[in-house]
Motif scaffolding. Structure first.
Motif: not given
Length: 178
Positions: A167-178
């Motif tokens: 019953r849930q939708m997931l998404m994972v975000l990661a920090p951009k490397q400088q």
């Protein structure tokens, strides 16, 4: 009769009589290369100066040894390791929970936290919970997660694209490397 026991395992570099190689390349206490010599001779020369012969690079051919104070050398190596351990940053996964029909102000508040987490170098898992009839409108959830993706484009990248899990939708975000 007791059997002779092997010496206890060394923690740290080998020094003086624990050096197993017959010949070593020697560097004196001032950093000058004295060349390749027998280990016994090098230990005697180090003792004359009042220092120990410490194997610095055991994998070289022949091994490289220096005239040093073993206790001081071990202490400084331990200090370096502690400083390296302190400066290490562990990456955590922070979770933000939303609903598909979230209001604009609530969305802005959640996005502020997402930007904070990404700025600190943490990953962010965005969870969209569906209840009741909301489940039949999966496109609303997908549109919301695409909006999140667009809003975090400058400081984050998508590591795991949106997917349904029950019953849930997931998404994972990661920090951009400088």
């Amino acid at each position: 009769m007791r059997r002779p026991q092997a010496p206890p395992p060394m923690n740290g570099p080998r020094f003086n009589e624990f050096i197993q190689s017959p010949k070593v390349r020697v560097i004196d206490h001032e950093g000058e290369n004295l060349g390749v010599m027998f280990t016994r001779e090098a230990i005697e020369q180090a003792a004359e100066v009042g220092l120990d012969l410490v194997e610095v690079s055991p994998n070289a051919d022949p091994p490289v040894a220096k005239f040093l104070d073993v206790g001081k050398f071990k202490y400084e190596a331990q200090k370096k390791a502690n400083i390296a351990r302190k400066s290490q940053k562990t990456q955590e996964i922070k979770e933000i929970k939303m609903r598909p029909n979230i209001d604009d102000h609530d969305y802005d508040t959640k996005m502020k936290k997402v930007h904070d987490f990404l700025g600190e170098g943490d990953k962010v898992k965005i969870t969209l919970r569906f209840r009741g009839r909301e489940l039949s409108h999966g496109q609303l959830g997908m549109a919301l997660l695409q909006r999140v993706q667009a809003d975090t484009a400058e400081d984050g990248k998508v590591e795991a694209y949106p997917r349904m899990e029950g019953r849930q939708m997931l998404m994972v975000l990661a920090p951009k490397q400088q």
